[in-house]
Design a protein around this motif. Structure first.
Motif, PDB file in Angstrom:
ATOM      1  N   VAL A 179       0.865  -1.180   0.000  1.00  0.00           N
ATOM      2  CA  VAL A 179       0.000   0.000   0.000  1.00  0.00           C
ATOM      3  C   VAL A 179       0.899   1.227   0.000  1.00  0.00           C
ATOM      4  O   VAL A 179       1.938   1.249   0.666  1.00  0.00           O
ATOM      5  N   ALA A 180       0.513   2.226  -0.764  1.00  0.00           N
ATOM      6  CA  ALA A 180       1.361   3.403  -0.939  1.00  0.00           C
ATOM      7  C   ALA A 180       0.493   4.629  -1.128  1.00  0.00           C
ATOM      8  O   ALA A 180      -0.648   4.532  -1.602  1.00  0.00           O
ATOM      9  N   ASN A 181       1.026   5.764  -0.761  1.00  0.00           N
ATOM     10  CA  ASN A 181       0.323   7.009  -1.064  1.00  0.00           C
ATOM     11  C   ASN A 181       1.322   8.148  -1.170  1.00  0.00           C
ATOM     12  O   ASN A 181       2.399   8.130  -0.564  1.00  0.00           O
ATOM     13  N   ILE A 182       0.963   9.117  -1.977  1.00  0.00           N
ATOM     14  CA  ILE A 182       1.687  10.383  -2.014  1.00  0.00           C
ATOM     15  C   ILE A 182       1.196  11.208  -0.846  1.00  0.00           C
ATOM     16  O   ILE A 182      -0.013  11.281  -0.584  1.00  0.00           O
ATOM     17  N   ARG A 183       2.109  11.828  -0.105  1.00  0.00           N
ATOM     18  CA  ARG A 183       1.691  12.629   1.044  1.00  0.00           C
ATOM     19  C   ARG A 183       0.674  13.683   0.608  1.00  0.00           C
ATOM     20  O   ARG A 183       0.895  14.440  -0.342  1.00  0.00           O
ATOM     21  N   ASN A 184      -0.473  13.700   1.296  1.00  0.00           N
ATOM     22  CA  ASN A 184      -1.584  14.600   0.962  1.00  0.00           C
ATOM     23  C   ASN A 184      -2.044  14.395  -0.482  1.00  0.00           C
ATOM     24  O   ASN A 184      -2.424  15.347  -1.175  1.00  0.00           O
ATOM     25  N   GLY A 185      -1.986  13.139  -0.914  1.00  0.00           N
ATOM     26  CA  GLY A 185      -2.382  12.818  -2.280  1.00  0.00           C
ATOM     27  C   GLY A 185      -3.166  11.529  -2.328  1.00  0.00           C
ATOM     28  O   GLY A 185      -3.770  11.088  -1.342  1.00  0.00           O
ATOM     29  N   ALA A 186      -3.138  10.890  -3.481  1.00  0.00           N
ATOM     30  CA  ALA A 186      -3.955   9.707  -3.720  1.00  0.00           C
ATOM     31  C   ALA A 186      -3.341   8.459  -3.093  1.00  0.00           C
ATOM     32  O   ALA A 186      -2.114   8.324  -3.034  1.00  0.00           O
ATOM     33  N   PRO A 187      -4.181   7.501  -2.639  1.00  0.00           N
ATOM     34  CA  PRO A 187      -3.694   6.203  -2.145  1.00  0.00           C
ATOM     35  C   PRO A 187      -3.678   5.178  -3.273  1.00  0.00           C
ATOM     36  O   PRO A 187      -4.532   5.191  -4.160  1.00  0.00           O
ATOM     37  N   TYR A 188      -2.703   4.253  -3.211  1.00  0.00           N
ATOM     38  CA  TYR A 188      -2.532   3.248  -4.259  1.00  0.00           C
ATOM     39  C   TYR A 188      -2.339   1.866  -3.651  1.00  0.00           C
ATOM     40  O   TYR A 188      -2.008   1.721  -2.458  1.00  0.00           O
ATOM     41  N   TYR A 189      -2.522   0.849  -4.500  1.00  0.00           N
ATOM     42  CA  TYR A 189      -2.406  -0.542  -4.060  1.00  0.00           C
ATOM     43  C   TYR A 189      -1.708  -1.342  -5.160  1.00  0.00           C
ATOM     44  O   TYR A 189      -2.026  -1.203  -6.348  1.00  0.00           O
ATOM     45  N   TRP A 190      -0.740  -2.177  -4.741  1.00  0.00           N
ATOM     46  CA  TRP A 190      -0.037  -3.070  -5.671  1.00  0.00           C
ATOM     47  C   TRP A 190      -0.145  -4.483  -5.142  1.00  0.00           C
ATOM     48  O   TRP A 190       0.199  -4.757  -3.988  1.00  0.00           O
ATOM     49  N   GLU A 191      -0.633  -5.401  -5.998  1.00  0.00           N
ATOM     50  CA  GLU A 191      -0.853  -6.789  -5.592  1.00  0.00           C
ATOM     51  C   GLU A 191       0.288  -7.683  -6.035  1.00  0.00           C
ATOM     52  O   GLU A 191       0.698  -7.656  -7.204  1.00  0.00           O
ATOM     53  N   ARG A 192       0.781  -8.487  -5.137  1.00  0.00           N
ATOM     54  CA  ARG A 192       1.812  -9.481  -5.453  1.00  0.00           C
ATOM     55  C   ARG A 192       1.235 -10.642  -6.254  1.00  0.00           C
ATOM     56  O   ARG A 192       1.929 -11.261  -7.028  1.00  0.00           O
ATOM     57  N   ASP A 193       0.014 -10.958  -6.110  1.00  0.00           N
ATOM     58  CA  ASP A 193      -0.758 -12.068  -6.684  1.00  0.00           C
ATOM     59  C   ASP A 193      -0.262 -13.408  -6.152  1.00  0.00           C
ATOM     60  O   ASP A 193       0.649 -13.484  -5.329  1.00  0.00           O
ATOM     61  N   ALA A 194      -0.841 -14.498  -6.649  1.00  0.00           N
ATOM     62  CA  ALA A 194      -0.600 -15.821  -6.054  1.00  0.00           C
ATOM     63  C   ALA A 194       0.350 -16.686  -6.859  1.00  0.00           C
ATOM     64  O   ALA A 194       0.481 -17.878  -6.582  1.00  0.00           O
ATOM     65  N   THR A 195       1.042 -16.125  -7.841  1.00  0.00           N
ATOM     66  CA  THR A 195       1.991 -16.918  -8.619  1.00  0.00           C
ATOM     67  C   THR A 195       3.347 -16.940  -7.935  1.00  0.00           C
ATOM     68  O   THR A 195       3.762 -15.955  -7.324  1.00  0.00           O
ATOM     69  N   ALA A 196       4.021 -18.067  -8.057  1.00  0.00           N
ATOM     70  CA  ALA A 196       5.328 -18.191  -7.413  1.00  0.00           C
ATOM     71  C   ALA A 196       6.357 -17.272  -8.061  1.00  0.00           C
ATOM     72  O   ALA A 196       7.221 -16.704  -7.377  1.00  0.00           O
ATOM     73  N   ASP A 197       6.280 -17.112  -9.371  1.00  0.00           N
ATOM     74  CA  ASP A 197       7.212 -16.260 -10.115  1.00  0.00           C
ATOM     75  C   ASP A 197       6.758 -14.812 -10.019  1.00  0.00           C
ATOM     76  O   ASP A 197       5.638 -14.483 -10.416  1.00  0.00           O
ATOM     77  N   PRO A 198       7.591 -13.902  -9.472  1.00  0.00           N
ATOM     78  CA  PRO A 198       7.151 -12.510  -9.300  1.00  0.00           C
ATOM     79  C   PRO A 198       7.211 -11.668 -10.561  1.00  0.00           C
ATOM     80  O   PRO A 198       6.872 -10.483 -10.529  1.00  0.00           O
ATOM     81  N   SER A 199       7.646 -12.228 -11.690  1.00  0.00           N
ATOM     82  CA  SER A 199       7.874 -11.411 -12.877  1.00  0.00           C
ATOM     83  C   SER A 199       6.596 -10.748 -13.379  1.00  0.00           C
ATOM     84  O   SER A 199       6.615  -9.597 -13.821  1.00  0.00           O
ATOM     85  N   THR A 200       5.463 -11.459 -13.328  1.00  0.00           N
ATOM     86  CA  THR A 200       4.215 -10.869 -13.812  1.00  0.00           C
ATOM     87  C   THR A 200       3.744  -9.716 -12.935  1.00  0.00           C
ATOM     88  O   THR A 200       3.458  -8.630 -13.436  1.00  0.00           O
TER      89      THR A 200
END
Length: 639
Positions: free
Chosen positions: A234-255
């Protein structure tokens, strides 16, 4: 003939005069103390030779259930995840460009040309990613090779191209507003800037072509805040928009590493929750790891979708284990409360069994209650100050932070931290760039570090960059300081070394990630380090003393050079107000000589009432620790 053993108190004190601090150390750079004796700092090397774009202000490391060792970096231009020495660009995309976009291909050519209805943003340049969606196959080029994230070549104000794997089988062109083109979010400012002129202030406030006459507008530096919700970021710009990045369920992180972060609103929609319930603007996102609530410190109130309603004193949280569910109901634990004192929340930070919340004047504790109220808040201290949102850090179950004019420690109660460098730090800090101040730990050496920008000087007329540091050793309760340029710092057991970043302090365009306490040098350059004692009397200063030799005591363990050496200076004067003399004859008041591991004694001839000792190193591969050198002196008259 008699020998004086030179032993000095550990730590550096600049809040006393040079003479009144007799028996201690007065100046230093890139020095720490080990077992009470000064030793050169450990070195640093680039973690990876690859540069990142912009100025990094935040680092966050976490290990997933797939054993990925991720490091998030937030710069004014990009959002990255570093993994295995590579930077993966996960910068979120902005809203789609308005209007009808045209796509064209040419027979037998592996290239798509896009003409946008509105001009491309100024920050979109060749090599940048663009997100395309909604296209069907065109001229024999499959839709899968058109849609998605494409690295583009900008060919005009409204046009770009990108390559495909499949060549077109015919000339074709199509235009429709449903074909969306999204560029990355607009970059921020690398440092805080005061703006005036055209476009500043409300329309028509002053005469044509003039800016606002009522003062400047502050353009803050871009700051990111990070936390991990299980495997995800989870990430956000200070006093800005919030964002979300999913790792997903695959063993290989490349995708997932090739996938950009999305808005928290979009993530909520993907989880079948209302996007309108998610705060569209926050000061800081943080995960309460013990009870798995995602919190927003400073937020748009529930029920509002306008940034004009942003409340800098409001705390909101999503339902437990559900970071996309922000609408309070009787069946979930989402909720909110408001801090009462201060004008804005500066920072929330998790400590042992509580979350500390700083406003610009008060300190609160936020605790999970486990009742229908979910969280409760208590005031711990008032009439405090905070230098920046990154000026606080916890070490050994104590939280330390830099205020506007003093250092604080929270041990269950708030205390002012005794500091022997207060005048040196707070008289020289550039408060116009106080948002740059960062803190971090170096657990190996029981240290808390603060990096800060210094005021302009004649040698450095423009000072807008973190170029100095001050260190508190919480085990020995001593202070020391020096000069290193760093914009972000992270010491975590998940990585073998403390890591820090810096960027070009003039252009702000690119920067590097460094491993600290790795080697003994400044990357590929020699590290310049020194320490100088306070003046000490010879025979209580009642008479002149003649010094004929010094017997060094220096350990070079850890050096990588074949013959490491340092320079010893014996600096003498007769009265505290006199300058050190630099004559080169045999009665010089500054005697300088090189000392290596095989130096038994150094002969000299100095006549004075008081002296200071200085150790300097500026050679590659040199590591050293000072012990207790001895000075050979005898009386030489009273005049």
């Amino acid at each position: 003939m008699s020998f004086i053993k030179l032993q000095f108190r550990p730590g550096v004190n600049r809040d006393q005069t040079d003479y009144s601090g007799e028996g201690g150390w007065y100046e230093c750079d890139k020095i720490r103390f080990n077992e009470g004796y000064p030793t050169k700092l450990g070195g640093w090397v680039k973690s990876t030779p690859t540069a990142f774009a912009g100025v990094c202000r935040q680092l966050w490391s976490w290990i997933t259930t797939f054993s990925d060792n991720f490091l998030a970096l937030g710069t004014d231009q990009k959002l990255y995840i570093e993994n295995g020495g590579y930077y993966f660009d996960i910068t979120p995309f902005a809203a789609a460009l308005a209007g009808s976009n045209t796509f064209a291909v040419v027979n037998a050519i592996k290239l798509v040309t896009v003409t946008t209805a509105t001009a491309l943003p100024s920050w979109v340049i060749t090599g940048e990613p663009v997100l395309i969606a909604g296209m069907s196959a065109l001229g024999g080029v499959p839709a899968a090779e058109i849609n998605g994230v494409r690295t583009v070549t900008v060919t005009g104000a409204n046009s770009f191209t990108f390559t495909t794997t499949t060549a077109a089988t015919s000339n074709a062109s199509v235009s429709n507003a449903s074909f969306t083109v999204q560029t990355e979010i607009e970059p921020g400012y690398p440092i805080a800037t005061a703006g005036t002129g055209w476009g500043v202030g409300s329309w028509g406030r002053d005469a044509w072509g003039l800016g606002s006459s009522t003062g400047s507008v502050n353009l803050p530096q871009r700051d990111w805040f990070f936390d991990n919700f299980d495997n995800d970021l989870v990430a956000n710009i200070r006093n800005g928009a919030p964002y979300y990045w999913e790792r997903d369920a695959t063993a290989d992180p490349s995708t997932p590493l090739a996938t950009h972060a999305i808005t928290l609103q979009a993530y909520a929609t993907s989880q079948s929750f209302s996007a309108n319930d998610v705060p569209i603007q926050v000061m800081q996102l943080m995960v309460s790891q013990q009870d798995k609530h995602l919190l927003a410190f400073g937020a748009v109130p529930f029920g509002s979708v306008s940034t004009a309603d942003f409340d800098p004193m409001l705390i909101r949280w999503a339902s437990q284990n559900s970071p996309g569910e922000w609408g309070p109901t009787v069946t979930n634990s989402a909720g909110f409360l408001r801090i009462s004192r201060g004008s804005r929340i500066v920072r929330g930070m998790a400590t042992r069994q509580e979350i500390l919340v700083w406003t610009d004047s008060n300190l609160y504790t936020l605790q999970f209650l486990g009742t229908t109220d979910v969280f409760g808040v208590q005031e711990y201290a008032d009439n405090i100050s905070v230098m920046s949102s990154r000026s606080m850090i916890s070490a050994a179950n104590i939280t330390y932070w830099m205020g506007q004019d003093k250092f604080y420690a929270y041990t269950g109660r708030v205390e002012t931290l005794d500091c022997t460098l207060s005048l040196h730090v707070f008289n020289n800090i550039n408060t116009d760039q106080s948002a740059q101040v960062i803190s971090g730990t170096n657990e190996q050496w029981n240290e808390v570090w603060w990096f800060y920008p210094t005021k302009p000087t004649s040698e450095k007329p423009e000072s807008n960059w973190n170029d100095a540091y001050v260190v508190y050793n919480y085990l020995d309760k001593i202070w020391y300081y020096g000069s290193i340029e760093r914009t972000a710092w992270l010491d975590t057991p998940l990585r073998p070394f403390p890591q820090a970043t810096t960027s070009n302090s003039t252009t702000y365009t690119t920067g590097y990630l460094y491993n600290h306490e790795d080697g003994v040098d400044d990357d590929t350059l020699a590290m310049e380090a020194y320490i100088q004692s306070n003046d000490f009397d010879l025979a209580d200063g009642e008479q002149f003393m003649l010094s004929r030799r010094i017997i060094p005591d220096i350990d070079f363990a850890g050096s990588t050079a074949n013959n490491p050496e340092v320079t010893i200076e014996v600096r003498s004067r007769n009265f505290p107000g006199n300058a050190f003399n630099t004559n080169t004859d045999d009665t010089a008041q500054v005697t300088q000589t090189s000392v290596d591991a095989y130096t038994g004694q150094v002969f000299m001839r100095i006549r004075a009432r008081q002296m200071a000792l200085k150790i300097i190193s500026d050679n590659l591969g040199t590591q050293w620790q000072l012990g207790s050198p001895r000075l050979d002196v005898r009386p030489d008259g009273r005049r």
